[in-house]
Motif scaffolding. Sequence first.
Motif, PDB file in Angstrom:
ATOM      1  N   THR A 102      34.216  40.107  45.070  1.00  0.00           N
ATOM      2  CA  THR A 102      35.225  41.084  44.646  1.00  0.00           C
ATOM      3  C   THR A 102      36.617  40.478  44.798  1.00  0.00           C
ATOM      4  O   THR A 102      36.921  39.892  45.844  1.00  0.00           O
ATOM      5  N   ILE A 103      37.438  40.599  43.742  1.00  0.00           N
ATOM      6  CA  ILE A 103      38.851  40.194  43.864  1.00  0.00           C
ATOM      7  C   ILE A 103      39.687  41.458  43.982  1.00  0.00           C
ATOM      8  O   ILE A 103      39.519  42.410  43.206  1.00  0.00           O
ATOM      9  N   LEU A 104      40.615  41.470  44.936  1.00  0.00           N
ATOM     10  CA  LEU A 104      41.608  42.536  45.058  1.00  0.00           C
ATOM     11  C   LEU A 104      42.959  41.938  44.696  1.00  0.00           C
ATOM     12  O   LEU A 104      43.418  41.003  45.347  1.00  0.00           O
ATOM     13  N   GLU A 105      43.572  42.436  43.639  1.00  0.00           N
ATOM     14  CA  GLU A 105      44.841  41.892  43.136  1.00  0.00           C
ATOM     15  C   GLU A 105      45.880  43.008  43.126  1.00  0.00           C
ATOM     16  O   GLU A 105      45.655  44.071  42.543  1.00  0.00           O
ATOM     17  N   LYS A 106      47.017  42.715  43.738  1.00  0.00           N
ATOM     18  CA  LYS A 106      48.072  43.722  43.896  1.00  0.00           C
ATOM     19  C   LYS A 106      48.676  44.179  42.564  1.00  0.00           C
ATOM     20  O   LYS A 106      48.948  45.358  42.358  1.00  0.00           O
ATOM     21  N   GLU A 107      48.885  43.227  41.653  1.00  0.00           N
ATOM     22  CA  GLU A 107      49.612  43.539  40.414  1.00  0.00           C
ATOM     23  C   GLU A 107      48.668  43.955  39.287  1.00  0.00           C
ATOM     24  O   GLU A 107      47.468  43.722  39.355  1.00  0.00           O
ATOM     25  N   LYS A 108      49.318  44.522  38.246  1.00  0.00           N
ATOM     26  CA  LYS A 108      48.579  44.776  37.003  1.00  0.00           C
ATOM     27  C   LYS A 108      48.835  43.558  36.114  1.00  0.00           C
ATOM     28  O   LYS A 108      49.998  43.164  35.938  1.00  0.00           O
ATOM     29  N   PHE A 109      47.824  42.939  35.548  1.00  0.00           N
ATOM     30  CA  PHE A 109      48.003  41.776  34.678  1.00  0.00           C
ATOM     31  C   PHE A 109      48.103  42.225  33.227  1.00  0.00           C
ATOM     32  O   PHE A 109      47.479  43.239  32.880  1.00  0.00           O
ATOM     33  N   PRO A 110      48.839  41.536  32.328  1.00  0.00           N
ATOM     34  CA  PRO A 110      49.584  40.309  32.617  1.00  0.00           C
ATOM     35  C   PRO A 110      50.839  40.597  33.440  1.00  0.00           C
ATOM     36  O   PRO A 110      51.476  41.637  33.262  1.00  0.00           O
TER      37      PRO A 110
END
Length: 417
Positions: free
Chosen positions: A30-38
């Motif tokens: 699982t990846i937890l990423e703070k931002e919304k991409f792009p």
Amino acid sequence: MRTVDVVVIGAGPAGTVAASYLKKQGYNVTILEKEKFPRFQIGESLLPCCMEHLDQSGLLDAVETKNFQKKTGAAFMKGEKRCEFLFSEQFTKGWTWTWQVKRADFDLTLAEATRAKGVDVNFECEVLKVTCSPDIQHIEYKDADGNIHEIQSKFIIDSSGYGRVLPRLFDLSKPSSFTPRGAIFAHLEDRNRTEKTSNNIFVHSFDNNKSWIWAIPFSDGSTSVGIVGDKEKITAMAENGGEAYKNFIREFEDLSGRFKDSELKFEPRHILGYSIGVKKMYGDGFVLSGNSTEFLDPIFSSGVTFATASGLLSAKMTHRHLQGETVDWENEYEKVIQKGIDVFRSYVTGWYSGDFQTIVFTPLIDNNIKNQICSVLAGYVWDQSNPFVKKHDTILPTLAKVIKMKEKNADDSGGHL
Ligand code: FAD
């Protein structure tokens, strides 16, 4: 509570390479990423060595479809002096080209390809708290609506870049030995791009080697232009919407009017004091990769390549750990990554002292030497058969001293070298 094999913090190059590699080995990641991409990120000029890491993690094909700007070398300039390196002429056997990328597109491509492999990629999920132990890790994170969630994993790879999640939570950061510097940058239209200014990165040194400008062309005809200098200089350039930056790149003689009338694609952004060290790159239940470890300086475009190198190696070590092997994290991970960082540390030091410029701008430079330096610039900093890697800490100052002596003798004898 949900339990997975590995939680990766951050979906930048380090995190996606690590997650994709582990997924290939059959883990539940699982990846937890703070931002919304792009999302915007700085770090747009890659090094050929990172192609190997993208390939091994199965991400190269996805990037290849995107028509990013091909990069075949790098050019350094100072006034009239110019030195161009072509990766096809490097000493180490390896990749001879790479890309220059808008990171918003590049990182989105990596994240989507990682998700397509079956990794659970979660955007707008900010990791807030982490508790680690030898066997089970607890992670608390906040979603886009502000809801708090918990997840458990057997292992954590922290690839949170400038966020430095675990170094912050576990007090692992240490100050850098480099002078605090900063950078101000924007993307500009580049209608005056010529054959001579090429499609590769251009780096102009000025201010007695204390400052420099990058020009990184993209395939859509725009170019990233950044100025690096001491903190005070960059702070002053950023005032009034970056007015001083805009004037400087329009008028700086060495850019020969390339950006004189260019429109900016966005208002200049700046970043200060990015150089940072780390006390330890691993601990019970976790490992750091990418900019969560140490970041030196942008001069040689090494950041993403270190991110992919450490992302890949951290994933390989994690795989072995999860297989029940005893991993020697100190020798097999931290010292390996540190070795590469230390090579670049010598070159960054040599850049700001002027030794690097003395070597590359002299007409005395021998092709073998140039090709060996070229491999360092291509990111092959673990190739111990390259004297410019093996003796990195002494070779630049020694060679620069010899060149200066020879140049002085030539001056004394009427200008012939
Ligand atoms: P990142 O790319 O920073 O990704 C980390 C991710 O983690 C981010 O998406 C972030 O949102 C996420 N994150 C952070 N905190 C949290 C949290 N709490 N929870 C969840 N997610 C989180 N490198 C190059 O190779 N070439 C260049 O030309 C170059 N130019 C540069 C110019 C400047 C001025 C600077 C300062 C750096 C430059 N770099 C360059 C370096 C480059 O920016 C970094 O080395 C690279 O982006 C590191 O990749 P990463 O995957 O470690 O981290």
